[in-house]
Design an enzyme around this catalytic site. Structure first.
Site, PDB file in Angstrom:
ATOM      1  N   MET A   1       0.797  -1.228   0.000  1.00 29.50           N
ATOM      2  CA  MET A   1       0.000   0.000   0.000  1.00 29.50           C
ATOM      3  C   MET A   1       0.833   1.283   0.000  1.00 29.50           C
ATOM      4  O   MET A   1       0.290   2.376   0.126  1.00 29.50           O
ATOM      5  CB  MET A   1      -0.950   0.014   1.202  1.00 29.50           C
ATOM      6  CG  MET A   1      -1.903  -1.152   1.235  1.00 29.50           C
ATOM      7  SD  MET A   1      -2.872  -1.279  -0.284  1.00 29.50           S
ATOM      8  CE  MET A   1      -3.686  -2.826   0.000  1.00 29.50           C
ATOM      9  N   CYS A   2       2.150   1.158  -0.133  1.00 28.62           N
ATOM     10  CA  CYS A   2       3.007   2.352  -0.175  1.00 28.62           C
ATOM     11  C   CYS A   2       2.938   3.013  -1.545  1.00 28.62           C
ATOM     12  O   CYS A   2       2.947   2.338  -2.570  1.00 28.62           O
ATOM     13  CB  CYS A   2       4.453   1.978   0.131  1.00 28.62           C
ATOM     14  SG  CYS A   2       4.768   1.762   1.863  1.00 28.62           S
ATOM     15  N   HIS A   3       2.899   4.327  -1.531  1.00 28.29           N
ATOM     16  CA  HIS A   3       2.907   5.094  -2.776  1.00 28.29           C
ATOM     17  C   HIS A   3       4.334   5.212  -3.298  1.00 28.29           C
ATOM     18  O   HIS A   3       5.259   5.399  -2.506  1.00 28.29           O
ATOM     19  CB  HIS A   3       2.352   6.507  -2.537  1.00 28.29           C
ATOM     20  CG  HIS A   3       0.911   6.532  -2.177  1.00 28.29           C
ATOM     21  ND1 HIS A   3       0.468   6.306  -0.892  1.00 28.29           N
ATOM     22  CD2 HIS A   3      -0.190   6.750  -2.926  1.00 28.29           C
ATOM     23  CE1 HIS A   3      -0.849   6.378  -0.877  1.00 28.29           C
ATOM     24  NE2 HIS A   3      -1.280   6.652  -2.090  1.00 28.29           N
TER      25      HIS A   3
ATOM     26  N   MET B   1       8.086   4.558   5.912  1.00 27.54           N
ATOM     27  CA  MET B   1       8.274   3.190   5.427  1.00 27.54           C
ATOM     28  C   MET B   1       9.558   3.064   4.616  1.00 27.54           C
ATOM     29  O   MET B   1      10.223   2.023   4.656  1.00 27.54           O
ATOM     30  CB  MET B   1       7.064   2.731   4.611  1.00 27.54           C
ATOM     31  CG  MET B   1       5.789   2.600   5.422  1.00 27.54           C
ATOM     32  SD  MET B   1       5.958   1.597   6.929  1.00 27.54           S
ATOM     33  CE  MET B   1       6.440   0.021   6.261  1.00 27.54           C
ATOM     34  N   GLU B   2       9.922   4.106   3.896  1.00 21.94           N
ATOM     35  CA  GLU B   2      11.163   4.079   3.122  1.00 21.94           C
ATOM     36  C   GLU B   2      12.374   4.007   4.055  1.00 21.94           C
ATOM     37  O   GLU B   2      13.322   3.254   3.796  1.00 21.94           O
ATOM     38  CB  GLU B   2      11.238   5.304   2.205  1.00 21.94           C
ATOM     39  CG  GLU B   2      10.314   5.249   1.014  1.00 21.94           C
ATOM     40  CD  GLU B   2       8.827   5.427   1.316  1.00 21.94           C
ATOM     41  OE1 GLU B   2       8.009   5.146   0.423  1.00 21.94           O
ATOM     42  OE2 GLU B   2       8.462   5.836   2.439  1.00 21.94           O
TER      43      GLU B   2
ATOM     44  N   ASP C   1      23.281 -11.565   5.169  1.00 22.36           N
ATOM     45  CA  ASP C   1      23.543 -12.388   3.989  1.00 22.36           C
ATOM     46  C   ASP C   1      25.040 -12.546   3.726  1.00 22.36           C
ATOM     47  O   ASP C   1      25.507 -13.638   3.408  1.00 22.36           O
ATOM     48  CB  ASP C   1      22.865 -11.780   2.762  1.00 22.36           C
ATOM     49  CG  ASP C   1      23.181 -12.555   1.498  1.00 22.36           C
ATOM     50  OD1 ASP C   1      22.943 -13.786   1.473  1.00 22.36           O
ATOM     51  OD2 ASP C   1      23.691 -11.950   0.536  1.00 22.36           O
TER      52      ASP C   1
END
Length: 157
Positions: A74-76, A112-113, A127
């Site tokens: 749902m992130c733009h 969110m970014e 990793d």
């Protein structure tokens, strides 16, 4: 409280931000990765077989911030104007703290970014070093601060 990502039929939707004002948005997030002494020394001494771990994690954090709308449904998509990183060493704890700050001029925030950047950066460290230490712990991924938009300023206390 009504959730903005659900329509009247309770179906998921992307929030319409077209009527919102363009404002300066900035957010900072951080997270920790703890590891064995051996893994920590390999990173500090830049002797990992896969290459320079911290430099690669920085690049991954930037890429993670830029790709957030592709992995969080749902992130733009946003035109980011800045992604800045910092990595702090915690020698006694055999840990690193990754801090990511993201900025844009837009209609929706960049929290969110910043959080995605931290997550991807720390996963990259995992990793690249997992052959040495599979028991590494990624913890405390959190929003440190954000500014802009109608909800105003937030600073973690």
């Amino acid at each position: 409280m009504k959730l903005s990502h659900l329509d009247e039929k309770n179906h998921p939707k992307m929030v319409d931000v077209s009527d919102k004002n363009i404002t300066s948005r900035i957010a900072t997030a951080s997270g920790m990765i703890y590891m064995s002494q051996e893994a920590f020394d390999v990173i500090k001494n830049n002797t990992a077989k896969k290459g320079p771990v911290l430099q690669t994690a920085i690049i991954a954090a930037i890429m993670g911030a830029k790709k957030t709308s592709e992995i969080i449904p749902m992130c733009h998509p946003l035109m980011l104007s800045k992604v800045e990183t910092d990595i702090m060493e915690f020698v006694k704890e055999c840990a690193f703290k990754l801090i990511v700050t993201v900025k844009c001029e837009g209609k929706t925030g960049v929290e969110m970014e910043a959080l995605s950047g931290v997550s991807i950066g720390l996963l990259t460290i995992y990793d690249m070093i997992k052959a040495i230490d599979k028991s590494m712990r990624i913890t405390d991924i959190l929003l440190e601060s954000k500014e802009g938009g109608k909800s105003g300023k937030f600073v973690r206390s």
